[in-house]
Design an enzyme around this catalytic site. Structure first.
Site, PDB file in Angstrom:
ATOM      1  N   GLU A   7       0.879  -1.170   0.000  1.00 60.75           N
ATOM      2  CA  GLU A   7       0.000   0.000   0.000  1.00 60.75           C
ATOM      3  C   GLU A   7       0.915   1.218   0.000  1.00 60.75           C
ATOM      4  O   GLU A   7       1.714   1.406   0.901  1.00 60.75           O
ATOM      5  CB  GLU A   7      -0.901  -0.026   1.242  1.00 60.75           C
ATOM      6  N   HIS A   8       0.800   2.079  -1.021  1.00 57.71           N
ATOM      7  CA  HIS A   8       1.867   3.020  -1.344  1.00 57.71           C
ATOM      8  C   HIS A   8       1.804   4.376  -0.654  1.00 57.71           C
ATOM      9  O   HIS A   8       2.662   5.217  -0.927  1.00 57.71           O
ATOM     10  CB  HIS A   8       1.886   3.267  -2.855  1.00 57.71           C
ATOM     11  N   SER A   9       0.839   4.643   0.204  1.00 61.06           N
ATOM     12  CA  SER A   9       0.717   6.007   0.710  1.00 61.06           C
ATOM     13  C   SER A   9       1.974   6.481   1.432  1.00 61.06           C
ATOM     14  O   SER A   9       2.339   7.653   1.348  1.00 61.06           O
ATOM     15  CB  SER A   9      -0.505   6.135   1.632  1.00 61.06           C
ATOM     16  N   ARG A  17      11.523  10.269  -2.163  1.00 64.45           N
ATOM     17  CA  ARG A  17      10.774   9.054  -2.491  1.00 64.45           C
ATOM     18  C   ARG A  17      10.972   8.708  -3.968  1.00 64.45           C
ATOM     19  O   ARG A  17      11.870   7.977  -4.317  1.00 64.45           O
ATOM     20  CB  ARG A  17       9.289   9.223  -2.144  1.00 64.45           C
TER      21      ARG A  17
END
Length: 593
Positions: free
Chosen positions: A302-304, A427
């Protein structure tokens, strides 16, 4: 782990003039004269007008934060998504190391869980060696901040925006089998259990879990505002529900023990990515280990608050056999584990109807995703490097040629995910990989140019690609800077600016044709989410002697595209041999048809 963190530079905020100039340079080969003039006008007005004020606000944000000007925008981009999270994640499939020919299924699962707990403790006690950028000569250290978000965290649904929650000092994991949830308290006082003790708990779950449980986890696949409402109702209906949710939110990670058939890697990749109709899942955890009955496993992300790179390292470090010293230490562990605790759910008629509807919707969403996985084994990075080229660039160029051959046009936009973790709290950004040189290469390969011309344009296109990636990795990317300006204008509620209404901006920045990302060659394959792309999501792993890649799409069949990518790679391989050894009988290995 953090010894280099404070010495890392801050991600730079590009100058508005530089980004506007690069944007025009990047879109020029994609547009007609009329389209280009329209885009140039919109960009010029933006750069001289409202863009100046928006850039000043970004500068204020940048000066006032310890992270960088993009951090909040990135988190909010993920957390504000209101659609179902079912197909909005990436999946890394581990190459089989532990097999049922040598170990029992439960011991394989227990070893992977044990190794994952060790990895968590290395992070917690700052013992993990810092990542380094191995593609740069001096191998500079990379930002490690994302690792703190891997374990004990959860995405909590909200009506307008979700939130990210992290528990302190969590000691348990959750195992899901046949839609039944169990809490395993495996780290009392941060003391590792024995592998045998973990295996006994897995055995107990397998023996005592029967079919027929209502799949409550499917509720996490609902659109986020709907799940927020249902979760609130579920929490307030009964104290046991609230307790179960709290234990799930605070769990270090979730393990899904599936019964998918056939139990092979391709089927595992498909069901891990699409969630197998959302059965046996809990989508709100950043990390889920999904096992099939052969002990092969995948990790869904889950990339948040977590990108793929930390997960790639997680897979590479946990997907291994125990070393002799570890075997000795784990065998002598005196930790006595509590029995597995089954989570209880109290559901009324309303919630049962929500579960039934969520199942129907999840199955429909799962069926929307088309996926193809292929191993191209004619050559890998060794062969390409022997010819003085970079495998990553050659693969991305092959994708562009294949896309043009299939769709009869050059893609208006293609992204490559590029990390910028050489900066503190960096990121990723996206390199726009269609260059004037790649357009020349596409034309050479589609219009019957001579091998000499193809070879010359290939070398130029590789160099142009590398320069584009270099700029992006060094904080001079165009996509995320423009996206931040776009979001800032949107948050202000001002009228939509011409640059953001321009068709070029929509197709290049908001809705690219395809996006490609690569992870460690210690993984079997990466499955990349097709959203937000119009056509394809592409995940690839380049090994020394092969290239494994997966293509996903929401509305296109990927098989034809994959076949053309293979064809393009083969053509490039033969071209390299012929140009380097024009009189040679050397042949690259061809797969049997």
């Amino acid at each position: 782990m953090y010894q280099f963190q404070e010495s890392l530079p801050k991600l730079p905020l590009p100058k508005l003039s530089d980004t506007c100039a690069r944007y025009i340079e990047m879109v020029t080969p994609l547009l007609s004269d009329t389209e280009l003039e329209r885009t140039k006008t919109a960009v010029r007005e933006f750069q001289q007008g409202s863009g100046v004020e928006l850039q000043k606000q970004l500068e204020m944000i940048d000066r006032s934060t310890n992270t960088n000007y993009l951090q909040q925008f990135k988190e909010e981009t993920y957390l504000e998504m209101r659609s179902s999270q079912l197909n909005m994640r990436s999946t890394g499939v581990a190459s089989p190391v532990l097999t049922t020919s040598k170990y029992s299924f439960t011991r394989i699962v227990a070893i992977i869980i044990f190794n994952t707990l060790q990895f968590h403790l290395k992070i917690k006690y700052r013992e993990l060696e810092p990542d380094r950028d191995v593609f740069q000569r001096n191998k500079p250290p990379l930002c490690m901040a994302q690792y703190d978000n891997l374990f004990g965290s959860a995405r909590i649904p909200g009506i307008k925006c979700d939130s990210f929650q992290r528990a302190k000092n969590s000691e348990h994991i959750v195992v899901i089998r046949r839609d039944t949830f169990y809490v395993l308290k495996l780290l009392p006082g941060d003391t590792l259990p024995s592998v045998e003790a973990v295996a006994q708990q897995i055995d107990w779950i397998l023996e005592n879990t029967h079919p027929g449980e209502l799949p409550v986890g499917v509720l996490t696949s609902l659109p986020r505002e709907q799940w927020a409402t249902v979760r609130s109702y579920l929490t307030n209906l009964d104290a046991e529900n609230a307790c179960s949710l709290e234990l799930l939110d605070s769990a270090l990670f979730v393990v899904c023990l599936d019964e998918i058939t056939p139990p092979d890697l391709e089927r595992l990749a498909r069901t891990a990515f699409t969630g197998d109709g959302a059965r046996n899942r809990w989508f709100d955890k950043p990390i889920r280990l999904v096992f099939n009955s052969e002990g092969q496993f995948a990790v869904t992300i889950e990339h948040s608050n977590v990108d793929g790179y930390p997960v790639a390292r997680l897979i590479s470090e946990v997907n291994r056999e125990l070393e002799p010293l570890e075997e000795s230490l784990t065998s002598s562990s005196s930790v006595e584990l509590e029995p597995p605790q089954r989570l209880c759910w109290k559901l009324d008629r309303t919630l049962k109807e929500e579960v039934a509807q969520a199942l129907t919707d999840a199955e429909r969403l799962s069926e929307q995703i088309q996926m193809g996985i292929i191993i191209f084994d004619e050559f890998g990075s060794d062969f390409i490097q022997q010819h003085g080229l970079i495998a990553d660039a050659v693969f991305l160029l092959s994708l562009q040629i294949a896309y043009t051959r299939l769709h009869g046009k050059i893609t208006t936009s293609a992204w490559q995910a590029v990390h910028n973790r050489t900066f503190r709290y960096g990121r990723h950004d996206y390199a726009l990989v269609v260059t004037p040189e790649s357009v020349e290469l596409i034309q050479a390969f589609t219009e019957g140019a001579s091998d000499e011309v193809r070879y010359r344009t290939l070398k130029r296109a590789v160099n142009a690609h590398l320069w584009r990636v270099f700029n992006t990795k060094n904080g001079q990317g165009v996509v995320m800077h423009l996206y931040a300006l776009y979001n800032l204008a949107r948050y202000k509620g001002s009228s939509v600016l011409d640059i953001f209404q321009d068709k070029t901006f929509e197709e290049v920045i908001l809705d690219p044709s395809f996006s490609a990302s690569a992870l460690s060659n210690k993984m079997g394959v990466e499955i990349a989410c097709p959203s937000p792309c119009r056509d394809y999501g592409i995940g690839y792993v380049i090994d020394r002697n092969k290239i494994t890649f997966a293509v996903t799409s929401k509305h296109l069949q990927p098989e034809d595209f994959i076949a053309l990518v293979k064809q393009c790679l083969s053509e490039i391989g033969k071209l390299l041999i012929e140009q380097r050894h024009p009189d040679s009988n050397i042949r690259i290995h061809s797969s049997p048809q």
